[in-house]
Design an enzyme around this catalytic site. Structure first.
Site, short mmCIF file in Angstrom:
data_model
loop_
_atom_site.label_atom_id
_atom_site.label_comp_id
_atom_site.label_asym_id
_atom_site.label_seq_id
_atom_site.Cartn_x
_atom_site.Cartn_y
_atom_site.Cartn_z
N LYS A 1 29.16 -11.29 -11.05
CA LYS A 1 27.71 -11.07 -11.19
C LYS A 1 27.16 -10.31 -9.98
CE LYS A 1 27.11 -14.99 -14.27
NZ LYS A 1 26.54 -16.30 -14.60
N GLN B 1 24.48 -21.63 -11.42
CA GLN B 1 25.72 -21.50 -12.17
C GLN B 1 26.19 -22.89 -12.62
OE1 GLN B 1 27.07 -18.54 -12.97
NE2 GLN B 1 28.93 -19.32 -13.93
N ASP C 1 18.46 -16.92 -16.83
CA ASP C 1 19.51 -17.47 -17.69
C ASP C 1 18.92 -17.97 -19.01
OD1 ASP C 1 22.18 -17.32 -17.11
OD2 ASP C 1 22.17 -19.02 -15.72
N1 L34 Z 1 24.05 -20.94 -15.51
N2 L34 Z 1 26.28 -20.99 -16.03
C1 L34 Z 1 25.11 -20.36 -16.08
N3 L34 Z 1 24.94 -19.15 -16.69
C2 L34 Z 1 26.00 -18.55 -17.27
O1 L34 Z 1 25.83 -17.40 -17.92
C3 L34 Z 1 27.26 -19.17 -17.20
N4 L34 Z 1 28.40 -18.61 -17.72
C4 L34 Z 1 29.40 -19.47 -18.36
C5 L34 Z 1 29.72 -20.58 -17.37
N5 L34 Z 1 28.55 -21.08 -16.66
C6 L34 Z 1 27.36 -20.41 -16.60
C7 L34 Z 1 28.99 -17.50 -17.27
O2 L34 Z 1 28.47 -16.76 -16.45
C8 L34 Z 1 30.56 -18.52 -18.57
N6 L34 Z 1 30.21 -17.34 -17.83
C9 L34 Z 1 31.06 -16.23 -17.68
C10 L34 Z 1 30.74 -15.15 -16.87
C11 L34 Z 1 31.61 -14.07 -16.72
C12 L34 Z 1 32.80 -14.05 -17.39
C13 L34 Z 1 33.13 -15.11 -18.20
C14 L34 Z 1 32.26 -16.19 -18.35
C15 L34 Z 1 33.72 -12.90 -17.18
O3 L34 Z 1 33.53 -12.10 -16.29
N7 L34 Z 1 34.80 -12.81 -17.95
C16 L34 Z 1 35.80 -11.78 -17.84
C17 L34 Z 1 37.07 -12.30 -17.18
C18 L34 Z 1 36.83 -13.01 -15.90
C19 L34 Z 1 38.09 -13.53 -15.25
O4 L34 Z 1 38.94 -12.70 -14.87
O5 L34 Z 1 38.24 -14.76 -15.10
C20 L34 Z 1 36.16 -11.31 -19.24
O6 L34 Z 1 36.60 -10.17 -19.38
O7 L34 Z 1 36.01 -12.10 -20.18
#
Ligand code: L34
Ligand code: NAD
Length: 300
Positions: free
Chosen positions: A51, A95, A118
């Site tokens: 982020k 988060q 959010d």
């Molecule tokens: N308050 N909590 C709050 N807001 C959110 O919007 C989230 N979330 C979820 C968990 N808790 C939260 C996220 O940000 C899940 N989440 C999230 C954010 C980013 C990614 C996945 C979940 C992400 O970047 N995914 C990448 C891979 C990341 C890696 O290498 O681990 C993808 O390509 O899916």
């Protein structure tokens, strides 16, 4: 066809960068986001790092505020009140998940809904349900954006949502069943909404037969291979929100990521499918940026 969330997110970041550059050229200040992170959950650390990096790329100022896992609820509430009253902050998030001794809903409810980028406060959730202008939570907003940019209409379609969390399942079900009168600033126009939505969860009986009647399956359960090929109608759209770490000594990080869908066997029969990684995850991040710009514009 594979839905390329990584590519779409990159395109949107380019659009945001231009919009923010134009604001700066008019002499306006940069939007500013704060991210509160409690503890050292490795997945949360990764998501928050992603982020902050995305903010830097588009010209949003970002601040990370970290607490250890023993922080008291009162200390967090004080921090939230401080952020609510800090004029330099346009939006902030806490988060999730939080440690078990902290009441998550009490924390979220303390956030000023105008800074709730959010979209998780009772005000924003309620306004979304009533079809009023609101800040929509990041992952549902990202899913809508993917459907819109791939011209996947939802009107009259049967959408099966698996999972009933406040962060994904409930809000995406609500958005897709709505009459499409929701105005989401900055979102591409498409006829999203007007779907017939079925919400399934851990107590649902015969998930497989319900899924087989779906035109669109959205799964956010956190259970690898929950959706298998025999559950998917040929040509259906499959949106895989799940993120699961599977131990894998052969990979450099010691694990690999999989979603909730048996991708290998479902991809050949699905009309559209999102991969993990590179599907919904990057859209969650870019939606947070869009929400931050939205909050900034509404304050100014
Ligand atoms: N308050 N909590 C709050 N807001 C959110 O919007 C989230 N979330 C979820 C968990 N808790 C939260 C996220 O940000 C899940 N989440 C999230 C954010 C980013 C990614 C996945 C979940 C992400 O970047 N995914 C990448 C891979 C990341 C890696 O290498 O681990 C993808 O390509 O899916
Ligand atoms: P959660 O983890 O709070 O709850 C899981 C939900 O799935 C529950 O409602 C439960 O009833 C349902 N469920 C679990 N097993 C099931 C089964 N066998 N059959 C039917 N329903 C079942 O939900 P969440 O916070 O939405 O997270 C779900 C998954 O999505 C996790 O893997 C999480 O990491 C991931 N996630 C990804 C993103 C993203 O941006 N890609 C965003 C949020 C969550």
């Amino acid at each position: 066809m594979i839905i390329d969330g990584k590519q779409i997110a990159q395109t949107i970041r380019g659009e945001l960068r231009e919009q923010i550059a134009a604001l700066r050229a008019e002499g306006k200040r940069a939007p500013k986001l704060a991210v509160v992170l409690v503890g050292h959950n490795p997945a949360s650390e990764t998501y928050v790092a992603n982020k902050l990096k995305a903010c830097a790329e588009v010209g949003i100022e970002a601040e990370r505020i970290s607490y250890d896992e023993y922080v008291t609820e009162q200390t967090l509430l004080n921090e939230i009140h401080r952020l609510n009253n800090d004029d330099s902050i346009d939006g902030f998030i806490v988060q999730l998940p939080l440690p078990a001794h902290i009441n998550e809903l009490a924390i979220l409810s303390a956030i000023d809904y105008r800074k709730d980028v959010d979209g998780l406060t009772p005000e924003n959730v309620g306004r979304t349900v009533q079809g009023l202008p609101s800040i929509v939570s990041a992952t549902p907003r990202g899913i809508r954006e993917l459907l819109a940019r791939y011209h996947i209409a939802t009107e009259g379609k049967h959408v099966v949502v698996i999972g009933r969390s406040n962060i994904v399942g409930k809000p995406i079900a609500m958005l897709l069943m709505q009459r499409p009168y929701l105005s989401l600033p900055g979102m591409s126009a498409a006829s999203l909404g007007d779907a017939t939505v079925t919400v399934c969860h851990s107590k649902t009986q015969d998930l497989a037969s319900i899924c087989r009647t779906a035109d669109i399956i959205i799964v956010a359960a956190g259970s690898p291979n929950l959706v298998t090929a025999s559950m998917v109608k040929p040509g259906a759209t499959v949106i895989d929100v799940g993120i699961n770490r599977i131990d894998d000594p052969a990979s450099p990080r010691g694990y690999r990521l999989v979603g909730d869908v048996d991708f290998e066997h479902v991809a050949p029969i699905a009309g559209f499918i999102t991969p993990v990684p590179g599907g919904v995850g990057p859209m969650t991040i870019v939606s947070l940026l869009q929400n931050t710009l939205q909050a900034y514009k509404q304050r100014n």
